[in-house]
Motif scaffolding. Structure first.
Motif, PDB file in Angstrom:
ATOM      1  N   ALA A  52     -21.772   2.576 -43.140  1.00  0.00           N
ATOM      2  CA  ALA A  52     -20.394   3.014 -42.918  1.00  0.00           C
ATOM      3  C   ALA A  52     -19.483   1.801 -42.958  1.00  0.00           C
ATOM      4  CB  ALA A  52     -20.248   3.713 -41.572  1.00  0.00           C
ATOM      5  N   LEU A  53     -18.318   1.981 -43.542  1.00  0.00           N
ATOM      6  CA  LEU A  53     -17.263   0.976 -43.476  1.00  0.00           C
ATOM      7  C   LEU A  53     -16.321   1.404 -42.369  1.00  0.00           C
ATOM      8  CD1 LEU A  53     -15.675  -1.480 -44.581  1.00  0.00           C
ATOM      9  CD2 LEU A  53     -14.474   0.138 -46.076  1.00  0.00           C
ATOM     10  N   VAL A  54     -16.057   0.503 -41.416  1.00  0.00           N
ATOM     11  CA  VAL A  54     -15.123   0.779 -40.335  1.00  0.00           C
ATOM     12  C   VAL A  54     -13.953  -0.189 -40.474  1.00  0.00           C
ATOM     13  CG1 VAL A  54     -14.790   0.829 -37.831  1.00  0.00           C
ATOM     14  CG2 VAL A  54     -16.953   1.637 -38.824  1.00  0.00           C
ATOM     15  N   LEU A  55     -12.768   0.369 -40.688  1.00  0.00           N
ATOM     16  CA  LEU A  55     -11.539  -0.405 -40.883  1.00  0.00           C
ATOM     17  C   LEU A  55     -10.696  -0.279 -39.623  1.00  0.00           C
ATOM     18  CD1 LEU A  55     -11.980   1.513 -43.775  1.00  0.00           C
ATOM     19  CD2 LEU A  55     -10.719  -0.494 -44.518  1.00  0.00           C
ATOM     20  N   ILE A  56     -10.387  -1.402 -39.010  1.00  0.00           N
ATOM     21  CA  ILE A  56      -9.724  -1.428 -37.705  1.00  0.00           C
ATOM     22  C   ILE A  56      -8.219  -1.682 -37.811  1.00  0.00           C
ATOM     23  CG2 ILE A  56      -9.644  -2.594 -35.441  1.00  0.00           C
ATOM     24  CD1 ILE A  56     -12.287  -1.155 -35.829  1.00  0.00           C
ATOM     25  N   ASP A  57      -7.430  -0.764 -37.282  1.00  0.00           N
ATOM     26  CA  ASP A  57      -5.993  -0.939 -36.995  1.00  0.00           C
ATOM     27  C   ASP A  57      -5.128  -1.337 -38.194  1.00  0.00           C
ATOM     28  OD1 ASP A  57      -6.725  -0.280 -34.437  1.00  0.00           O
ATOM     29  OD2 ASP A  57      -6.596  -2.306 -33.641  1.00  0.00           O
ATOM     30  N   LEU A  58      -5.358  -0.720 -39.340  1.00  0.00           N
ATOM     31  CA  LEU A  58      -4.520  -0.983 -40.514  1.00  0.00           C
ATOM     32  C   LEU A  58      -3.302  -0.064 -40.457  1.00  0.00           C
ATOM     33  CD1 LEU A  58      -7.257  -1.443 -43.261  1.00  0.00           C
ATOM     34  CD2 LEU A  58      -6.204  -3.148 -41.746  1.00  0.00           C
ATOM     35  N   GLN A  59      -2.470  -0.323 -39.470  1.00  0.00           N
ATOM     36  CA  GLN A  59      -1.327   0.542 -39.196  1.00  0.00           C
ATOM     37  C   GLN A  59      -0.042  -0.278 -39.195  1.00  0.00           C
ATOM     38  OE1 GLN A  59      -3.407   1.521 -35.452  1.00  0.00           O
ATOM     39  NE2 GLN A  59      -1.430   1.178 -34.444  1.00  0.00           N
ATOM     40  N   HIS A  60       1.070   0.428 -39.358  1.00  0.00           N
ATOM     41  CA  HIS A  60       2.373  -0.221 -39.528  1.00  0.00           C
ATOM     42  C   HIS A  60       2.675  -1.284 -38.475  1.00  0.00           C
ATOM     43  CE1 HIS A  60       3.840   2.284 -42.822  1.00  0.00           C
ATOM     44  NE2 HIS A  60       3.283   3.312 -42.212  1.00  0.00           N
ATOM     45  N   GLY A  61       2.474  -0.985 -37.208  1.00  0.00           N
ATOM     46  CA  GLY A  61       2.855  -1.905 -36.139  1.00  0.00           C
ATOM     47  C   GLY A  61       1.970  -3.132 -36.021  1.00  0.00           C
ATOM     48  N   ILE A  62       0.866  -3.164 -36.764  1.00  0.00           N
ATOM     49  CA  ILE A  62      -0.053  -4.300 -36.700  1.00  0.00           C
ATOM     50  C   ILE A  62      -0.073  -5.059 -38.026  1.00  0.00           C
ATOM     51  CG2 ILE A  62      -2.489  -4.945 -36.396  1.00  0.00           C
ATOM     52  CD1 ILE A  62      -2.643  -2.654 -34.319  1.00  0.00           C
ATOM     53  N   VAL A  63      -0.126  -4.339 -39.126  1.00  0.00           N
ATOM     54  CA  VAL A  63      -0.158  -4.964 -40.461  1.00  0.00           C
ATOM     55  C   VAL A  63       1.089  -5.804 -40.703  1.00  0.00           C
ATOM     56  CG1 VAL A  63      -0.076  -4.434 -42.940  1.00  0.00           C
ATOM     57  CG2 VAL A  63      -1.695  -3.236 -41.457  1.00  0.00           C
ATOM     58  N   SER A  64       2.209  -5.412 -40.121  1.00  0.00           N
ATOM     59  CA  SER A  64       3.481  -6.100 -40.368  1.00  0.00           C
ATOM     60  C   SER A  64       3.661  -7.386 -39.556  1.00  0.00           C
ATOM     61  CB  SER A  64       4.636  -5.149 -40.047  1.00  0.00           C
ATOM     62  OG  SER A  64       4.599  -4.780 -38.680  1.00  0.00           O
ATOM     63  N   ARG A  65       2.736  -7.693 -38.667  1.00  0.00           N
ATOM     64  CA  ARG A  65       2.863  -8.893 -37.829  1.00  0.00           C
ATOM     65  C   ARG A  65       2.559 -10.162 -38.633  1.00  0.00           C
ATOM     66  NH1 ARG A  65      -0.169  -6.937 -32.245  1.00  0.00           N
ATOM     67  NH2 ARG A  65       1.350  -5.340 -31.753  1.00  0.00           N
ATOM     68  N   PRO A  66       3.018 -11.323 -38.148  1.00  0.00           N
ATOM     69  CA  PRO A  66       2.607 -12.580 -38.780  1.00  0.00           C
ATOM     70  C   PRO A  66       1.116 -12.803 -38.496  1.00  0.00           C
ATOM     71  CG  PRO A  66       4.445 -12.926 -37.243  1.00  0.00           C
ATOM     72  CD  PRO A  66       3.979 -11.515 -37.077  1.00  0.00           C
ATOM     73  N   LEU A  67       0.333 -12.952 -39.543  1.00  0.00           N
ATOM     74  CA  LEU A  67      -1.123 -13.046 -39.408  1.00  0.00           C
ATOM     75  C   LEU A  67      -1.664 -14.188 -40.258  1.00  0.00           C
ATOM     76  CD1 LEU A  67      -1.721  -9.206 -39.794  1.00  0.00           C
ATOM     77  CD2 LEU A  67      -1.908 -10.510 -37.657  1.00  0.00           C
ATOM     78  N   ALA A  68      -2.868 -14.656 -39.914  1.00  0.00           N
ATOM     79  CA  ALA A  68      -3.493 -15.741 -40.671  1.00  0.00           C
ATOM     80  C   ALA A  68      -5.010 -15.674 -40.467  1.00  0.00           C
ATOM     81  CB  ALA A  68      -2.957 -17.095 -40.209  1.00  0.00           C
ATOM     82  N   GLY A 106     -26.628   9.386 -39.737  1.00  0.00           N
ATOM     83  CA  GLY A 106     -27.769   8.500 -39.943  1.00  0.00           C
ATOM     84  C   GLY A 106     -27.393   7.075 -40.291  1.00  0.00           C
ATOM     85  N   ILE A 107     -26.224   6.640 -39.836  1.00  0.00           N
ATOM     86  CA  ILE A 107     -25.740   5.293 -40.149  1.00  0.00           C
ATOM     87  C   ILE A 107     -26.567   4.251 -39.398  1.00  0.00           C
ATOM     88  CG2 ILE A 107     -23.763   3.714 -40.024  1.00  0.00           C
ATOM     89  CD1 ILE A 107     -23.545   6.078 -42.107  1.00  0.00           C
ATOM     90  N   GLN A 108     -26.981   3.231 -40.125  1.00  0.00           N
ATOM     91  CA  GLN A 108     -27.730   2.114 -39.544  1.00  0.00           C
ATOM     92  C   GLN A 108     -26.980   0.789 -39.669  1.00  0.00           C
ATOM     93  OE1 GLN A 108     -31.593   2.070 -41.412  1.00  0.00           O
ATOM     94  NE2 GLN A 108     -31.863   4.272 -41.091  1.00  0.00           N
ATOM     95  N   THR A 109     -26.104   0.714 -40.687  1.00  0.00           N
ATOM     96  CA  THR A 109     -25.366  -0.527 -40.961  1.00  0.00           C
ATOM     97  C   THR A 109     -23.879  -0.228 -40.953  1.00  0.00           C
ATOM     98  OG1 THR A 109     -27.161  -1.322 -42.359  1.00  0.00           O
ATOM     99  CG2 THR A 109     -25.023  -2.401 -42.627  1.00  0.00           C
ATOM    100  N   ILE A 110     -23.125  -1.094 -40.289  1.00  0.00           N
ATOM    101  CA  ILE A 110     -21.669  -0.977 -40.275  1.00  0.00           C
ATOM    102  C   ILE A 110     -21.082  -2.213 -40.943  1.00  0.00           C
ATOM    103  CG2 ILE A 110     -19.599  -0.891 -38.848  1.00  0.00           C
ATOM    104  CD1 ILE A 110     -21.276   0.522 -36.697  1.00  0.00           C
ATOM    105  N   ALA A 111     -20.298  -1.993 -41.986  1.00  0.00           N
ATOM    106  CA  ALA A 111     -19.458  -3.050 -42.553  1.00  0.00           C
ATOM    107  C   ALA A 111     -18.115  -2.892 -41.852  1.00  0.00           C
ATOM    108  CB  ALA A 111     -19.312  -2.882 -44.057  1.00  0.00           C
ATOM    109  N   ILE A 112     -17.557  -3.988 -41.397  1.00  0.00           N
ATOM    110  CA  ILE A 112     -16.368  -3.898 -40.564  1.00  0.00           C
ATOM    111  C   ILE A 112     -15.300  -4.879 -41.030  1.00  0.00           C
ATOM    112  CG2 ILE A 112     -17.329  -5.490 -38.854  1.00  0.00           C
ATOM    113  CD1 ILE A 112     -15.964  -3.767 -36.679  1.00  0.00           C
ATOM    114  N   CYS A 113     -14.051  -4.425 -40.941  1.00  0.00           N
ATOM    115  CA  CYS A 113     -12.921  -5.287 -41.283  1.00  0.00           C
ATOM    116  C   CYS A 113     -11.690  -4.784 -40.549  1.00  0.00           C
ATOM    117  CB  CYS A 113     -12.708  -5.319 -42.793  1.00  0.00           C
ATOM    118  SG  CYS A 113     -12.311  -3.734 -43.546  1.00  0.00           S
ATOM    119  N   GLY A 114     -10.599  -5.521 -40.659  1.00  0.00           N
ATOM    120  CA  GLY A 114      -9.355  -5.082 -40.051  1.00  0.00           C
ATOM    121  C   GLY A 114      -8.645  -6.174 -39.288  1.00  0.00           C
ATOM    122  N   ILE A 115      -7.803  -5.738 -38.358  1.00  0.00           N
ATOM    123  CA  ILE A 115      -6.923  -6.630 -37.612  1.00  0.00           C
ATOM    124  C   ILE A 115      -7.024  -6.250 -36.131  1.00  0.00           C
ATOM    125  CG2 ILE A 115      -4.535  -7.405 -37.341  1.00  0.00           C
ATOM    126  CD1 ILE A 115      -4.066  -6.299 -40.232  1.00  0.00           C
TER     127      ILE A 115
END
Length: 191
Positions: free
Chosen positions: A13-29, A122-131
């Motif tokens: 499973a791919l789990v994408l964390i908090d790709l939402q307007h109030g977070i994506v728009s912040r200054p990030l690095a 039956g998920i055994q592996t999690i690919a994870i990304c996000g903010i």
């Protein structure tokens, strides 16, 4: 030396964390919000094509758990966030059939039905990304690790409030919990 990675889409499973307007728009690095969204959407499209599970996690910002701390994430007297701030950005590419989970704290497992969705598939592996790398992503990854999931971190689809915070977590925590790979390496691992 980085070992070869192979992902079975039927148990990943791919789990994408908090790709939402109030977070994506912040200054990030080290990566901008739009870069993370673009790379996350690329991995999600590849995962979907191969039959993997895709999960988007969002946080209703006005319902986020705020406990007393020395360095709060927002001022106690800050006005409520606009409703749109809690909505996933369209560029994240949510599709029919994807799961959307709402959390109310940093991690995506506690108080949500994420684990139940993953176990039933039956998920055994999690690919994870996000903010952000060292907040929502790390909190979710630590819980997943404790539950016995194998982990893959999509490094260039993850970012934080500073490059230093991101690098520390990637180089000192994630590499000890699982595999750290680029967007393209994760896509290639599905082939």
């Amino acid at each position: 030396m980085t070992q070869a990675l192979s992902l079975d889409p039927s148990t990943t499973a791919l789990v994408l964390i908090d790709l939402q307007h109030g977070i994506v728009s912040r200054p990030l690095a080290p990566y901008s919000g739009p870069q993370v969204v673009e790379n996350g959407a690329r991995v999600a499209a590849a995962m979907r094509t191969k039959g993997a599970t895709v999960v988007y996690v969002r946080v209703p910002l006005n319902e986020l758990l705020h406990l007393p701390s020395d360095a709060p994430m927002r001022a106690p007297d800050a006005p409520p966030a606009p409703e749109q701030a809690s909505e996933l950005v369209p560029e994240a590419g949510v599709q029919p059939g994807d799961l959307v989970v709402s959390k109310r704290q940093w991690g995506a497992f506690y108080g949500t039905d994420l684990e139940q969705h993953l176990r039933r598939r039956g998920i055994q592996t999690i690919a994870i990304c996000g903010i952000a790398t060292n907040f929502g992503v790390e909190s979710t990854a630590r819980h997943a690790f404790d539950l016995g999931y194998k982990l893959v971190f999509v490094e260039d689809a993850t970012t934080s409030m500073s490059e230093e915070w991101h690098r520390f977590t990637v180089d000192n925590v994630f590499c000890r919990m699982g595999h750290v790979r680029t967007t393209q390496q994760v896509i290639d691992a599905l082939a």
